[in-house]
Design an enzyme around this catalytic site. Sequence first.
Site, PDB file in Angstrom:
ATOM      1  N   LEU A 169       1.996  49.295  91.777  1.00  0.00           N
ATOM      2  CA  LEU A 169       3.224  50.106  91.255  1.00  0.00           C
ATOM      3  C   LEU A 169       3.448  49.388  89.862  1.00  0.00           C
ATOM      4  CD1 LEU A 169       5.107  52.204  92.495  1.00  0.00           C
ATOM      5  CD2 LEU A 169       6.549  50.614  93.151  1.00  0.00           C
ATOM      6  N   ASP A 170       3.574  50.246  88.867  1.00  0.00           N
ATOM      7  CA  ASP A 170       3.904  49.617  87.641  1.00  0.00           C
ATOM      8  C   ASP A 170       5.312  50.101  87.217  1.00  0.00           C
ATOM      9  OD1 ASP A 170       2.927  48.578  84.854  1.00  0.00           O
ATOM     10  OD2 ASP A 170       3.490  50.487  84.231  1.00  0.00           O
TER      11      ASP A 170
ATOM     12  N   ASP B 282       6.609  47.934  95.862  1.00  0.00           N
ATOM     13  CA  ASP B 282       5.554  47.075  95.405  1.00  0.00           C
ATOM     14  C   ASP B 282       4.546  47.034  96.468  1.00  0.00           C
ATOM     15  OD1 ASP B 282       5.548  46.856  92.461  1.00  0.00           O
ATOM     16  OD2 ASP B 282       7.063  45.209  92.856  1.00  0.00           O
TER      17      ASP B 282
ATOM     18  N   GLU C 135      -3.997  46.656  84.065  1.00  0.00           N
ATOM     19  CA  GLU C 135      -3.255  47.309  83.114  1.00  0.00           C
ATOM     20  C   GLU C 135      -3.954  47.848  81.918  1.00  0.00           C
ATOM     21  OE1 GLU C 135       1.017  45.865  84.429  1.00  0.00           O
ATOM     22  OE2 GLU C 135      -0.093  44.673  83.188  1.00  0.00           O
TER      23      GLU C 135
ATOM     24  N   ASP D 288      16.169  44.305  97.877  1.00  0.00           N
ATOM     25  CA  ASP D 288      14.665  44.011  98.064  1.00  0.00           C
ATOM     26  C   ASP D 288      13.917  45.282  97.875  1.00  0.00           C
ATOM     27  OD1 ASP D 288      13.383  41.670  98.653  1.00  0.00           O
ATOM     28  OD2 ASP D 288      13.211  42.010 100.551  1.00  0.00           O
TER      29      ASP D 288
ATOM     30  N   ASP E 156      -3.079  48.324  89.694  1.00  0.00           N
ATOM     31  CA  ASP E 156      -1.722  48.079  89.875  1.00  0.00           C
ATOM     32  C   ASP E 156      -0.882  48.917  90.646  1.00  0.00           C
ATOM     33  OD1 ASP E 156       0.777  47.576  89.233  1.00  0.00           O
ATOM     34  OD2 ASP E 156       0.562  47.759  87.066  1.00  0.00           O
TER      35      ASP E 156
ATOM     36  N   GLU F  26      -3.095  43.939  91.566  1.00  0.00           N
ATOM     37  CA  GLU F  26      -2.189  43.059  90.842  1.00  0.00           C
ATOM     38  C   GLU F  26      -1.237  42.261  91.762  1.00  0.00           C
ATOM     39  OE1 GLU F  26       0.567  44.620  87.391  1.00  0.00           O
ATOM     40  OE2 GLU F  26       1.842  44.226  89.132  1.00  0.00           O
ATOM     41  N   GLU F  27      -1.041  42.664  93.036  1.00  0.00           N
ATOM     42  CA  GLU F  27      -0.120  41.839  93.927  1.00  0.00           C
ATOM     43  C   GLU F  27      -0.806  41.009  94.745  1.00  0.00           C
ATOM     44  OE1 GLU F  27       3.052  42.152  93.855  1.00  0.00           O
ATOM     45  OE2 GLU F  27       2.883  43.871  92.185  1.00  0.00           O
TER      46      GLU F  27
HETATM   47  P1  AHG Z   1       4.561  45.620  86.599  1.00  0.00           P
HETATM   48  O1  AHG Z   1       5.785  46.518  87.212  1.00  0.00           O
HETATM   49  O2  AHG Z   1       3.265  46.201  87.466  1.00  0.00           O
HETATM   50  O3  AHG Z   1       4.687  44.061  87.154  1.00  0.00           O
HETATM   51  O4  AHG Z   1       4.552  45.793  85.327  1.00  0.00           O
HETATM   52  C1  AHG Z   1       5.552  45.505  84.412  1.00  0.00           C
HETATM   53  C2  AHG Z   1       5.017  45.482  83.197  1.00  0.00           C
HETATM   54  C3  AHG Z   1       5.035  46.869  82.334  1.00  0.00           C
HETATM   55  O5  AHG Z   1       5.083  47.849  83.268  1.00  0.00           O
HETATM   56  C4  AHG Z   1       5.851  46.983  81.349  1.00  0.00           C
HETATM   57  O6  AHG Z   1       5.599  47.690  80.122  1.00  0.00           O
HETATM   58  C5  AHG Z   1       6.296  45.440  81.042  1.00  0.00           C
HETATM   59  O7  AHG Z   1       6.192  44.874  82.153  1.00  0.00           O
HETATM   60  C6  AHG Z   1       7.749  45.235  80.540  1.00  0.00           C
HETATM   61  O8  AHG Z   1       7.961  43.987  80.354  1.00  0.00           O
HETATM   62  P2  AHG Z   1       9.278  43.464  79.392  1.00  0.00           P
HETATM   63  O9  AHG Z   1      10.418  43.605  80.469  1.00  0.00           O
HETATM   64  O10 AHG Z   1       8.811  42.117  79.176  1.00  0.00           O
HETATM   65  O11 AHG Z   1       9.293  44.425  78.277  1.00  0.00           O
HETATM   66 MN    MN Z   2       2.159  46.853  85.839  1.00  0.00          MN
HETATM   67 MN    MN Z   3       2.683  46.403  89.518  1.00  0.00          MN
END
Ligand code: AHG
Ligand code: MN
Ligand code: MN
Length: 340
Positions: free
Chosen positions: A123-124, A76, A285, A70, A121, A99-100
Amino acid sequence: MTTIPPSPSKFMTLERHISEGERAHPGATGEFSAILHSLSLAAKLVWREVTKAGLVNILGKTDRMNISGDIVKKLDEFADITIYRAMDHGGHLCVMASEENEDLLQIPEEHPQGKYVLLYDPLDGSSNIDANVTIGSIFSIFRRVTASGAGTMEDVLQPGSRQVAAGYVLYGSSMMFVYCSGHGVHGFTLDPTVGEFLLSHENIRIPDRGSIYSVNEGNYRRWGEQVRRYVDYLKEEDRATGRPYSLRYIGSLVADVHRTLLYGGIYFYPPDSRNPNGKLRLMYENNPLAFIVESAGGAASDGHGRTLDIQPTALHERSPLFLGSREEVKLVEEFLSGRR
Ligand code: AHG
Ligand code: MN
Ligand code: MN
């Protein structure tokens, strides 16, 4: 007397850089510096937690840490709450959105309302945490458009071109804070021994061209014909145009964009048969990263027009993103419009 050699950059902390930048604006109140300063503090708190991520299974003695599997969600949430709490009381913001969270994040009643709006965002790239791969936080700042009181949707749903500042933090092999408030893009690296961000990348300029493309190519068969043709083109052998390009894809947008900023090339998340607007979120983003990349001399497009010109209509709307070196974005737009 000792001769003191000139070495200004060694002492250019993030805080000094922000306040010197603000002082250059006649009539600046210091509010803006305070926002960026609080953001950098929040980022350090998130970084402290991120660096413990791998220890969870070893040191997971508390209830919170015991829930294995988790941790991604925990981080996040931790980042989301930490940033909100670091920013909710300064009196400089009138509303936030993350975003959350489905809805707007209001400033608690006991704190004063300010004139800025923060979107983030927290945690990206969070799916990369368990593999010790670079992740980050992204932020976007607007001036409010309503006159007073609590901020509203109208304050938040502004096109990216109206951002007054944006930036991101990278939690990687080192921690970096990259921001732009309208006067170039500047990068700072945390010196963990003193807990300060020091200027390490002054006035970043993205190369006009590059030979790296960055995309989740596993989606190839879900893309439209033009995107497939474009990627096929990048992979053809042609020395004159520097092809084939190299593929690099981390899967943390913020890290993929940071590399693109430094080395040049293109990052894209196109529409596909499952996601007609791509996957990335315009407000948290695309907009802040487009602001950074444009300010560094690059370009960002949804495939047809400038990302920063899009008028958002919903908090969590998605939009395709093609971002990077100017010539590379121009090229992909030519493919998408059928001009090539
Ligand atoms: P987050 O962790 O904020 O949800 O963002 C995830 C995003 C980004 O960081 C990344 O480039 C993309 O999702 C990856 O997506 P795929 O797994 O579809 O490639
Ligand atoms: Mn993101
Ligand atoms: Mn995020």
